[in-house]
Design an enzyme around this catalytic site. Structure first.
Site, PDB file in Angstrom:
ATOM      1  CB  THR A  49     -58.624 105.588 -15.507  1.00 59.03           C
ATOM      2  OG1 THR A  49     -58.241 105.570 -17.035  1.00 59.03           O
ATOM      3  CG2 THR A  49     -58.055 106.643 -14.851  1.00 59.03           C
ATOM      4  N   GLY A  55     -57.480  99.361 -11.161  1.00 62.59           N
ATOM      5  CA  GLY A  55     -56.523  98.979  -9.645  1.00 62.59           C
ATOM      6  C   GLY A  55     -56.554  99.534  -8.444  1.00 62.59           C
ATOM      7  CG  ASP A  56     -56.230 102.703  -7.875  1.00 63.79           C
ATOM      8  OD1 ASP A  56     -55.529 103.002  -7.501  1.00 63.79           O
ATOM      9  OD2 ASP A  56     -55.840 104.386  -8.727  1.00 63.79           O
ATOM     10  N   GLY A 100     -54.219 108.125  -4.122  1.00 65.01           N
ATOM     11  CA  GLY A 100     -55.290 108.141  -2.935  1.00 65.01           C
ATOM     12  C   GLY A 100     -56.767 108.154  -2.704  1.00 65.01           C
ATOM     13  CG  LEU A 135     -51.919  87.991 -13.085  1.00 63.08           C
ATOM     14  CD1 LEU A 135     -51.757  86.885 -12.950  1.00 63.08           C
ATOM     15  CD2 LEU A 135     -50.920  88.508 -13.058  1.00 63.08           C
ATOM     16  N   GLY A 136     -54.431  92.440 -14.424  1.00 60.91           N
ATOM     17  CA  GLY A 136     -55.567  92.631 -15.992  1.00 60.91           C
ATOM     18  C   GLY A 136     -56.760  91.431 -15.802  1.00 60.91           C
ATOM     19  CB  SER A 137     -58.615  90.591 -18.722  1.00 62.25           C
ATOM     20  OG  SER A 137     -57.728  90.451 -20.116  1.00 62.25           O
ATOM     21  N   GLY A 170     -56.629 110.986  -8.324  1.00 61.90           N
ATOM     22  CA  GLY A 170     -55.585 110.531  -8.213  1.00 61.90           C
ATOM     23  C   GLY A 170     -55.407 109.341  -6.349  1.00 61.90           C
TER      24      GLY A 170
END
Length: 326
Positions: free
Chosen positions: A241, A244-245, A41, A213-215, A39
């Protein structure tokens, strides 16, 4: 220690690992299946706690076995769960397919997360004591807006991850101090594909923006300031997965500790790079000593700050490649 409150989702991630993700109408064989606490959060809370923050989670889990496991996983990572509610019915779930290149496709079913539509007095009191409030969009936007407005009333820095991408109320953007979309979310919010132009458009609505921007790293823009680009460490991704968090949780902690933005971005990029080298979301998130070690190694290499034009060309090339493959 930096005090961070996260209001957001807790999901059980149901993850299938495949050589290549299936196309519409296609069936493929997978090689492994895992259930992993996640999740957006909860992931950001775990990332910030493992990196050294004092972190509290506001949200909801269901009265099921997943709910019990989700709460325990947060507590094992040092996240305070006194205001994590338990509601009747199922916990949220995320159904994830991860391919051999580390890419993923996700379907989220809200479950208990859908009940977080307002704050309790205890929620606002906790937010008022925080240095930073982290928000995402896997709970109803009414709850997110209520928390952002509470943070604004108490002078608490608000960091919003606009994911899943959706139209945002003007009041929510007005109460956001730092917006952190990825390049696709930035495009969805602005209608502009180029992340540099998207950043300029977003600054009409918020004070500061970081576009991941990912990699290729990350782009920082603020009103009246020169843009900053920071490349990501070069690693082989196993599962993106939760990357980003991880970035958001550790960046917010670094800023709360008073690090300058370029250093905070580099540190958060190191944390995200560590997370993509391991399977799962929260289970893959690194601890502070690991982040410090990789960040120090990266600092010894080429200059951290990339020329804006070079970073822009990289981002544009990646977007063209994605359109060609789709």
């Amino acid at each position: 220690m930096t005090r961070i409150v996260v209001l957001g989702s807790t999901n059980m991630d149901l993850v299938a690992y495949v050589d290549k993700a299936p196309q519409r109408g296609e069936t493929v064989n997978g090689r492994e299946f895992r259930t992993v606490p996640g999740g957006k959060g909860a992931n950001q809370a775990v990332a910030a706690a493992r990196a050294g923050g004092t972190v509290s989670m506001i949200g909801a889990v269901g009265a099921d076995a997943f709910g019990t496991r989700l709460r325990a996983a947060l507590e094992e990572s040092g996240v305070h769960t006194g205001l994590l509610r338990t509601t009747e019915g199922p916990s949220g779930t995320a159904h994830i397919v991860v391919d051999d290149e580390g890419g993923n496709a996700i379907v989220v079913i809200p479950g208990a997360n859908g009940t977080v539509t307002a704050l309790t007095p205890g929620d606002e009191a906790l937010i008022a004591l925080a240095d930073c409030l982290l928000l995402q969009l896997e709970i109803p936007v009414e709850g997110v807006l209520a928390a952002a407005e509470a943070a604004r009333r108490h002078g608490v820095r608000t960091v919003l991850t606009p994911s899943p991408a959706q139209p945002l109320p003007a009041g929510l953007l007005a109460a956001t101090d730092l917006l952190i979309p990825n390049e696709h979310e930035a495009a969805a919010l602005t209608g502009v594909g180029d992340p540099y132009q998207a950043a300029d458009a977003l600054l009409d609505q918020v004070r500061e923006v970081v576009i991941t921007l990912g990699s290729a790293g990350s782009l920082y823009a603020a009103r009246g300031a020169e843009k900053i680009t920071v490349p990501a460490p070069h690693v082989t991704a196993v599962d993106s997965t939760g990357a980003g968090d991880t970035f958001v949780g550790t960046l917010s902690l670094a800023l709360g500790e008073g690090r300058p933005m370029p250093d905070a971005l580099a540190w958060a990029s190191a944390a995200a790079a560590l997370s993509v080298q391991r399977p799962g979301a929260s289970a893959a998130m690194p601890y502070r000593t690991e982040i410090d070690e990789l960040a120090a190694q990266a600092h010894k290499g080429p200059p951290t700050h990339q020329a804006p034009d070079a970073a822009r060309r990289q981002a544009q090339a990646r977007m063209k490649q994605a359109k060609h493959l789709s």
